[in-house]
Design a protein around this motif. Structure first.
Motif, PDB file in Angstrom:
ATOM      1  N   ASP A  39     -49.768-108.133 -36.981  1.00  0.00           N
ATOM      2  CA  ASP A  39     -50.025-106.704 -36.967  1.00  0.00           C
ATOM      3  C   ASP A  39     -49.415-106.043 -35.741  1.00  0.00           C
ATOM      4  N   GLY A  41     -46.717-104.450 -35.484  1.00  0.00           N
ATOM      5  CA  GLY A  41     -45.839-103.320 -35.750  1.00  0.00           C
ATOM      6  C   GLY A  41     -44.405-103.778 -35.820  1.00  0.00           C
ATOM      7  N   SER A  42     -43.508-102.990 -35.250  1.00  0.00           N
ATOM      8  CA  SER A  42     -42.094-103.320 -35.379  1.00  0.00           C
ATOM      9  C   SER A  42     -41.564-104.178 -34.236  1.00  0.00           C
ATOM     10  N   SER A 131     -52.137 -97.883 -46.512  1.00  0.00           N
ATOM     11  CA  SER A 131     -50.695 -98.142 -46.445  1.00  0.00           C
ATOM     12  C   SER A 131     -49.997 -97.640 -47.710  1.00  0.00           C
ATOM     13  N   ASP A 151     -42.712-108.379 -39.630  1.00  0.00           N
ATOM     14  CA  ASP A 151     -43.114-107.569 -38.472  1.00  0.00           C
ATOM     15  C   ASP A 151     -44.529-107.012 -38.597  1.00  0.00           C
ATOM     16  N   GLY A 153     -45.552-104.915 -41.001  1.00  0.00           N
ATOM     17  CA  GLY A 153     -45.568-103.723 -41.836  1.00  0.00           C
ATOM     18  C   GLY A 153     -45.691-104.086 -43.309  1.00  0.00           C
ATOM     19  N   SER A 155     -44.324-103.203 -47.010  1.00  0.00           N
ATOM     20  CA  SER A 155     -43.299-102.516 -47.795  1.00  0.00           C
ATOM     21  C   SER A 155     -43.772-102.453 -49.248  1.00  0.00           C
TER      22      SER A 155
END
Length: 175
Positions: A39, A41-42, A131, A151, A153, A155
């Motif tokens: 978790d 992030g990027s 999300s 990462d 996230g 999708s």
């Protein structure tokens, strides 16, 4: 006035510092990669690890926990070297990339949540729905696939609309 030679001398062997730095880097990297959830992030896990270790190593060198700046510089250089080597190797070699980055994990397939995968990454239903809403999706039925990426996230791929699913958004011919 500080003695410059005293600041630059080694009380600990540079080789010992390299070995200690390498062992700690790999211990923490494996812990982050295989135990903690995704978790962040990027920012990649290896990047977070590098920042934490460099902050600690350089703080010790500056605060005097080491007896010289040179010892801190060797340790920081070792950590930067491992991080650069992992980035380079994962770019060049798929095998290394598969080890360094966790694979994508399917959370929703054809409008159905996959509870086992959600539990594996500790993703709650409210987190998943938030999300999906961020991707402009109101209902699970609109989701062909939602995946947790390396990462952390999520999708989303939408289901294709059929003519039976007409919601009025298409222009209808005048008769």
């Amino acid at each position: 006035m500080p003695d410059i030679a005293e600041l630059l001398r080694f009380d600990v062997s540079p080789l010992e510092l390299i070995v200690r730095g390498s062992l700690m880097y790999w211990l923490l990297f494996l812990l982050f990669r295989f135990v903690l959830r995704r978790d962040a992030g990027s920012i990649a896990v290896a990047d977070i690890l590098l920042l934490v270790l460099i902050a600690d190593a350089s703080q010790n060198a500056m605060a005097g926990s080491y007896t010289s700046v040179s010892e801190g510089a060797v340790l920081v250089s070792t950590l930067v070297g491992w991080n650069w080597l992992l980035d380079w190797a994962s770019f060049r070699f798929n095998t290394v990339r598969r080890f360094v980055e966790p694979p994508p994990l399917v959370l929703v397939r054809h409008g159905r949540m996959i509870p086992r995968n959600m539990r594996r990454e500790y993703v709650t239903v409210p987190e998943l729905m938030a999300s999906l809403r961020a991707h402009g999706i109101e209902k699970l039925a609109e989701v062909k696939m939602a995946r947790m990426e390396p990462d952390g996230g999520i999708s989303v791929i939408r289901e294709k609309k059929t003519d039976d699913d007409d919601d009025g958004s298409k222009v209808k011919p005048l008769v």
